[in-house]
Motif scaffolding. Structure first.
Motif, short mmCIF file in Angstrom:
data_model
loop_
_atom_site.label_atom_id
_atom_site.label_comp_id
_atom_site.label_asym_id
_atom_site.label_seq_id
_atom_site.Cartn_x
_atom_site.Cartn_y
_atom_site.Cartn_z
N SER A 183 -39.81 5.58 -15.67
CA SER A 183 -39.58 4.63 -16.97
C SER A 183 -37.84 4.21 -16.46
O SER A 183 -37.48 3.75 -17.97
CB SER A 183 -40.38 4.94 -17.69
N LEU A 184 -36.87 5.26 -16.21
CA LEU A 184 -35.16 4.78 -16.72
C LEU A 184 -34.82 3.92 -15.92
O LEU A 184 -35.98 3.13 -15.14
CB LEU A 184 -34.90 6.05 -16.25
N PRO A 185 -33.93 2.96 -16.28
CA PRO A 185 -33.43 2.25 -15.47
C PRO A 185 -32.35 1.94 -14.12
O PRO A 185 -32.18 3.55 -14.18
CB PRO A 185 -32.22 1.50 -16.32
N VAL A 186 -32.87 1.68 -13.09
CA VAL A 186 -32.43 2.50 -11.41
C VAL A 186 -30.26 2.07 -11.49
O VAL A 186 -30.04 1.25 -12.12
CB VAL A 186 -32.76 1.44 -10.61
N VAL A 187 -29.81 3.20 -11.11
CA VAL A 187 -28.56 3.23 -10.76
C VAL A 187 -28.03 3.41 -9.56
O VAL A 187 -28.56 3.67 -8.08
CB VAL A 187 -27.47 4.45 -12.27
N ALA A 188 -27.08 2.51 -8.62
CA ALA A 188 -26.73 2.17 -7.54
C ALA A 188 -25.14 2.27 -7.45
O ALA A 188 -24.34 1.69 -8.37
CB ALA A 188 -27.19 1.28 -6.58
N PHE A 189 -24.96 2.75 -6.38
CA PHE A 189 -23.40 2.91 -6.51
C PHE A 189 -22.73 1.16 -6.20
O PHE A 189 -23.70 -0.06 -5.78
CB PHE A 189 -22.83 2.78 -5.10
N GLY A 190 -22.31 1.11 -6.83
CA GLY A 190 -21.73 -0.67 -6.98
C GLY A 190 -20.18 -1.19 -6.38
O GLY A 190 -20.10 -1.93 -6.66
N LYS A 217 -33.46 13.82 -11.01
CA LYS A 217 -33.40 15.19 -11.52
C LYS A 217 -32.13 15.37 -12.49
O LYS A 217 -31.81 15.26 -14.35
CB LYS A 217 -34.68 16.41 -11.30
N LEU A 218 -31.21 15.68 -11.58
CA LEU A 218 -29.78 16.07 -12.38
C LEU A 218 -28.76 13.89 -13.11
O LEU A 218 -28.62 14.98 -14.46
CB LEU A 218 -28.69 16.65 -11.87
N TYR A 219 -29.01 13.38 -11.85
CA TYR A 219 -28.96 12.55 -12.77
C TYR A 219 -29.85 11.84 -13.90
O TYR A 219 -28.83 11.30 -14.60
CB TYR A 219 -28.72 10.96 -11.80
N ALA A 220 -30.98 11.66 -13.98
CA ALA A 220 -31.46 11.54 -14.70
C ALA A 220 -31.65 12.21 -16.07
O ALA A 220 -31.23 12.09 -17.27
CB ALA A 220 -33.11 10.98 -14.58
N ASN A 221 -30.88 12.83 -16.00
CA ASN A 221 -30.40 14.21 -16.77
C ASN A 221 -29.50 14.26 -17.60
O ASN A 221 -29.51 14.14 -19.33
CB ASN A 221 -30.36 15.85 -16.56
N GLY A 276 -29.17 9.11 -18.04
CA GLY A 276 -30.37 8.78 -18.39
C GLY A 276 -30.74 7.65 -17.07
O GLY A 276 -31.32 6.39 -17.46
N GLN A 277 -30.65 7.41 -15.91
CA GLN A 277 -30.55 6.59 -15.57
C GLN A 277 -31.81 7.46 -13.95
O GLN A 277 -31.55 8.61 -13.24
CB GLN A 277 -29.33 6.14 -14.17
N LYS A 278 -32.37 6.80 -12.99
CA LYS A 278 -32.29 6.42 -12.02
C LYS A 278 -31.84 6.55 -10.30
O LYS A 278 -31.70 5.25 -10.28
CB LYS A 278 -34.18 6.04 -12.05
N ILE A 279 -31.96 8.03 -9.63
CA ILE A 279 -31.47 6.52 -8.39
C ILE A 279 -32.97 6.82 -7.60
O ILE A 279 -33.65 7.62 -6.91
CB ILE A 279 -30.42 8.50 -7.86
N ASN A 280 -32.72 5.58 -6.72
CA ASN A 280 -34.06 5.24 -6.08
C ASN A 280 -33.85 6.06 -4.72
O ASN A 280 -32.90 6.34 -3.83
CB ASN A 280 -33.93 3.84 -5.66
N LYS A 281 -35.02 6.55 -4.43
CA LYS A 281 -35.10 7.89 -3.50
C LYS A 281 -36.18 7.04 -2.06
O LYS A 281 -36.55 7.80 -0.96
CB LYS A 281 -35.52 9.28 -3.78
N GLU A 327 -44.08 22.58 -19.88
CA GLU A 327 -43.59 21.06 -21.16
C GLU A 327 -43.30 20.06 -20.73
O GLU A 327 -42.58 20.39 -19.65
CB GLU A 327 -42.47 22.20 -21.96
N ALA A 328 -42.58 18.62 -21.17
CA ALA A 328 -41.79 17.76 -20.42
C ALA A 328 -40.75 17.55 -20.85
O ALA A 328 -41.16 17.68 -22.65
CB ALA A 328 -43.31 16.93 -20.61
N THR A 329 -40.40 16.89 -20.88
CA THR A 329 -39.13 16.56 -21.82
C THR A 329 -39.59 15.25 -22.94
O THR A 329 -38.85 15.45 -23.92
CB THR A 329 -37.87 16.10 -20.88
N GLY A 330 -40.17 14.29 -22.43
CA GLY A 330 -41.04 13.03 -23.90
C GLY A 330 -39.80 12.63 -23.70
O GLY A 330 -40.01 11.74 -24.87
N VAL A 331 -39.09 12.22 -22.61
CA VAL A 331 -37.68 10.78 -23.09
C VAL A 331 -37.86 10.14 -21.87
O VAL A 331 -38.80 10.32 -20.93
CB VAL A 331 -36.55 11.75 -22.23
#
Length: 212
Positions: free
Chosen positions: A16-23, A144-148, A151-156, A208-212
């Motif tokens: 559910s996180l917004p995607v981040v990419a190199f610009g 996971k590290l970037y999301a943590n 708060g953004q998602k790297i598309n894999k 457990e889940a972080t719930g974020v």
């Protein structure tokens, strides 16, 4: 307000996180002669992010040699297509350089893969997995590290694509550049958090889940 980070990040929350990419600029290096100027440019900067890509093998016991070495600054990423360039003296100079910190994730594995192409003495590399462990984060994956931390998602999606194809797709190039660049972003944020103490670590058990 302190940044909340987790010892383990819930993978289900990443979707559910917004995607981040190199610009920035992405420059593909295809010939040995191009590597000199690329390495000169990279080593003129004060920090680099590094990663590699290898064509996946779906045959048991078979492994391809590393296909791509991607090295990024904050705004430029060079994609060295090793199938075409080989490990040139310039690339060796980059790998053995001891002056500019090069940030990687699971970089020991990358060094092992690169050493199958050429013998070299690794220079100034910093392992992100060790750095995050020092503040209590147990996750080891870049996503996971970037999301943590951001708060953004790297598309894999391109991870298991064919990195030996004659022409890389734009999605492959962006994926490769993002992974290298993200290493810089993560390391600089870790340094900031360690310097300021501006974070709170939430311990998360396996169930457990972080719930974020």
């Amino acid at each position: 307000m302190k940044k909340i980070i987790y010892s383990k990040y819930d993978k289900k929350a990443i979707a559910s996180l917004p995607v981040v990419a190199f610009g920035g600029r992405i420059i593909t290096v295809l010939s040995p002669g191009e590597t000199d100027r690329a390495v000169d440019f990279l080593l003129s900067h004060d920090i680099l992010g590094v990663d590699t890509e290898t064509r996946p093998s779906f045959t048991k016991g078979h492994q391809y040699t590393v296909s791509l070495l991607q090295v990024a600054t904050h705004d430029t990423c060079f994609l060295f297509r090793l199938k075409h360039t080989g490990i040139t003296p310039a690339i060796l100079r980059l790998l053995e350089d001891t002056t500019v910190p090069k940030i990687g994730l699971s970089w020991h594995d990358d060094i092992h893969s690169l050493s199958r192409r050429a013998t070299f003495k690794p220079g100034y590399f910093i392992e992100l997995q060790k750095a995050v462990g020092e503040i209590g984060i147990q996750d080891l994956s870049l996503q996971k590290l970037y999301a943590n931390l951001f708060g953004q998602k790297i598309n894999k999606r391109e991870q298991l694509s064919n990195w030996e194809r004659s022409i890389l797709t734009e999605k492959q190039k962006l994926y490769a550049a993002t992974d290298a660049w993200a290493c810089i972003m993560l390391y600089e944020e870790l340094l900031r958090l360690e310097r300021t103490g501006d974070y709170e670590l939430i311990e998360v058990c396996d169930e457990e889940a972080t719930g974020v």
